[in-house]
Design an enzyme around this catalytic site. Structure first.
Site, PDB file in Angstrom:
ATOM      1  N   ASP A   1       0.788  -1.233   0.000  1.00 50.21           N
ATOM      2  CA  ASP A   1       0.000   0.000   0.000  1.00 50.21           C
ATOM      3  C   ASP A   1       0.819   1.281   0.000  1.00 50.21           C
ATOM      4  OD1 ASP A   1       1.123   0.001   2.501  1.00 50.21           O
ATOM      5  OD2 ASP A   1      -0.750  -0.279   3.599  1.00 50.21           O
TER       6      ASP A   1
ATOM      7  N   GLU B   1       0.165  -9.098  -1.432  1.00 49.01           N
ATOM      8  CA  GLU B   1      -0.531  -8.543  -0.258  1.00 49.01           C
ATOM      9  C   GLU B   1      -1.735  -7.702  -0.705  1.00 49.01           C
ATOM     10  OE1 GLU B   1       1.614  -7.318   3.694  1.00 49.01           O
ATOM     11  OE2 GLU B   1       0.564  -5.535   2.978  1.00 49.01           O
TER      12      GLU B   1
ATOM     13  N   GLU C   1      -2.488   5.091   2.671  1.00 52.12           N
ATOM     14  CA  GLU C   1      -2.302   3.692   2.270  1.00 52.12           C
ATOM     15  C   GLU C   1      -3.583   2.999   1.820  1.00 52.12           C
ATOM     16  OE1 GLU C   1      -0.947   5.086   4.937  1.00 52.12           O
ATOM     17  OE2 GLU C   1       1.221   4.825   4.695  1.00 52.12           O
TER      18      GLU C   1
ATOM     19  N   HIS D   1       5.381   5.496  13.304  1.00 50.70           N
ATOM     20  CA  HIS D   1       5.802   6.297  12.152  1.00 50.70           C
ATOM     21  C   HIS D   1       4.676   6.767  11.253  1.00 50.70           C
ATOM     22  CE1 HIS D   1       4.938   3.400   8.950  1.00 50.70           C
ATOM     23  NE2 HIS D   1       5.227   2.480   9.837  1.00 50.70           N
TER      24      HIS D   1
ATOM     25  N   ARG E   1       1.946   8.381   8.941  1.00 57.97           N
ATOM     26  CA  ARG E   1       1.708   9.778   8.570  1.00 57.97           C
ATOM     27  C   ARG E   1       0.522  10.364   9.329  1.00 57.97           C
ATOM     28  NH1 ARG E   1       3.987  12.315   3.799  1.00 57.97           N
ATOM     29  NH2 ARG E   1       5.685  10.972   3.126  1.00 57.97           N
TER      30      ARG E   1
ATOM     31  N   HIS F   1      12.239   5.315  13.620  1.00 59.97           N
ATOM     32  CA  HIS F   1      12.127   5.550  12.179  1.00 59.97           C
ATOM     33  C   HIS F   1      13.002   6.748  11.803  1.00 59.97           C
ATOM     34  CE1 HIS F   1      10.045   6.257   8.316  1.00 59.97           C
ATOM     35  NE2 HIS F   1       9.535   5.043   8.457  1.00 59.97           N
TER      36      HIS F   1
END
Ligand code: UD1
Ligand code: UDP
Length: 362
Positions: A93, A115, A129, A202, A204, A235
């Site tokens: 994604d 996936e 995503e 991490h 967004r 990250h």
């Protein structure tokens, strides 16, 4: 051609790259990395000894979704035109996957989606995503769904049943090769004798105020539980780093360390007492190892791990994370109910299955 660009895609595509490379009579395998991530991608390529044929090197500090999409789309054109792949495989994604699939659509090259089929059905969560995954599934010809639930999601959208294959998740293939008894590391030695909490964050949609809340909740609970130590491989996103240092510095039972190689990270996971994360991939790995995970997100596209009992969705509010984390540490029956290994994501042979499907169908 396999196209990927971020750490999690690389971890889940490298086992497939290796599998296809082992069958040179059947496949000519090309690897194109976009370089959406740099250091964190290179760490994985090194761990799996995979050398890309093309590297689009798109990463920029502070890159926006516009930057990634445009740079991948423009830069991949030449790689696709010169190599003429029979099929392009993308994963999951990310914006790398979305832009690479879009480029294939423009050039009318068939796409296989590894996936495929995970859904929250909320385009803004996870963001961006959920959109990326749905868009790749519109473009794809072949769907490698990790679970039956993912297959059902695709069928419900009218995708061709004969092109949907339930393969398991290739991330579990990776996990089979990395965790071993007798693993040692100086940071694990430091945590010896305490309950080890492993942290990552991490997303967004969590950047900014939510991320500060997650860290404040974790710190409050740990301050009240002196028998815990935490390791947080952070990250590389500078926005994540500034929030983490603002909230967590000066607390000596929590160590912020650089991103671990996947070989190390999987062994840290195996050694941990509990995991607090907003990561997608870790939601798949932890159930296989029987490690309770508090998922610091409002939605998950991985309901199988929640149903298996290993994952609990705790949202991004400070009080809800505080309460759930406290309960996990204080209530033995809650902990035991979550801490059993169950693996809804396959048997670790997903790459083999995908290779044999490709051999027969393309
Ligand atoms: C990306 C994916 C997300 C995935 C995550 C895995 C998108 C939109 N997001 O998010 O789905 O869960 O990767 O980690 O595709 N950086 C470095 N070095 C690195 C990696 C990142 O310096 O090796 C820094 C850069 O400043 C970069 C920033 O991190 O600008 C953000 O990276 P980016 O790929 O844009 O987003 P992620 O949040 O990592
Ligand atoms: N991981 C790693 N090193 C670390 C932290 C995580 O190798 O320091 C691995 C982890 O085992 C999992 C993947 O990275 O396979 C998850 O990546 P990330 O959380 O960046 O992205 P997401 O899965 O949320 O897309």
């Amino acid at each position: 051609m396999l196209v990927f660009g971020t750490r999690p895609e690389a971890i889940k595509m490298c086992p497939l790259v290796r599998e296809l490379q082992e069958q040179p009579d059947d496949f000519e395998t090309l690897v194109c990395v976009t370089g959406q991530h740099r250091q964190m991608l290179d760490q994985v390529l090194e761990a799996f000894s995979v050398t890309p044929d093309y590297d689009l090197a798109v990463m920029e500090p502070g890159q926006t979704l516009f930057d990634i999409t445009c740079h991948v789309l423009l830069n991949i054109k030449e790689a696709l035109e010169t190599s003429h792949p029979d099929i392009v495989l993308v994963h999951g994604d990310t914006t790398t996957s979305f832009a690479a699939a879009l480029a294939c659509f423009y050039l009318q090259i068939p796409v296989g989606h590894v996936e495929a089929g995970l859904r929250t059905r909320d385009l803004y969560s996870p963001w961006p995503e959920e959109f990326n995954r749905q868009a790749v599934d519109i473009i794809s010809k072949y769907y490698f769904a990790p679970t039956e639930q993912a297959r059902q999601n695709l069928l419900a959208e009218g995708k061709a049943a004969e092109h949907i294959y339930v393969t398991g998740n290739t991330g579990i293939d990776a996990l089979r090769t990395t965790v071993h008894d007798g693993y040692t590391h100086p940071d694990l030695a430091w945590a010896q004798g305490s309950r080890l909490v492993l942290i990552t964050a991490h997303r967004r949609e969590n950047l900014g105020a939510p991320m500060h809340r997650l860290f404040r909740a974790i710190r409050r609970v740990m301050e009240e539980h002196p028998d815990t130590k935490a390791i947080y491989p952070i990250h590389m996103n500078p926005l994540v780093r500034s929030a983490a240092h603002a909230e967590l510095d000066g607390f000596d039972r929590l160590r912020i360390i650089e991103p671990l190689s996947v070989l190390d990270f999987h062994n840290f996971l195996a050694a941990s007492h509990a995991v607090l994360t907003d990561s997608g991939g870790i939601q798949e790995e932890a159930p296989g190892l029987g490690k309770p995970v508090l998922v610091m997100r409002d939605t998950t596209e991985r309901p199988e791990g929640v149903e298996a009992g290993t994952l609990k969705l705790v949202g991004t509010q400070e009080e809800s994370i505080y309460r759930s984390f406290t309960e996990l540490l204080d209530n033995e029956s809650v902990y035991e109910a979550m801490a059993h290994a169950s693996n809804p994501y396959g048997d670790g042979h997903a790459s083999k299955r995908i290779a044999s499907i490709l051999r027969e169908s393309t």
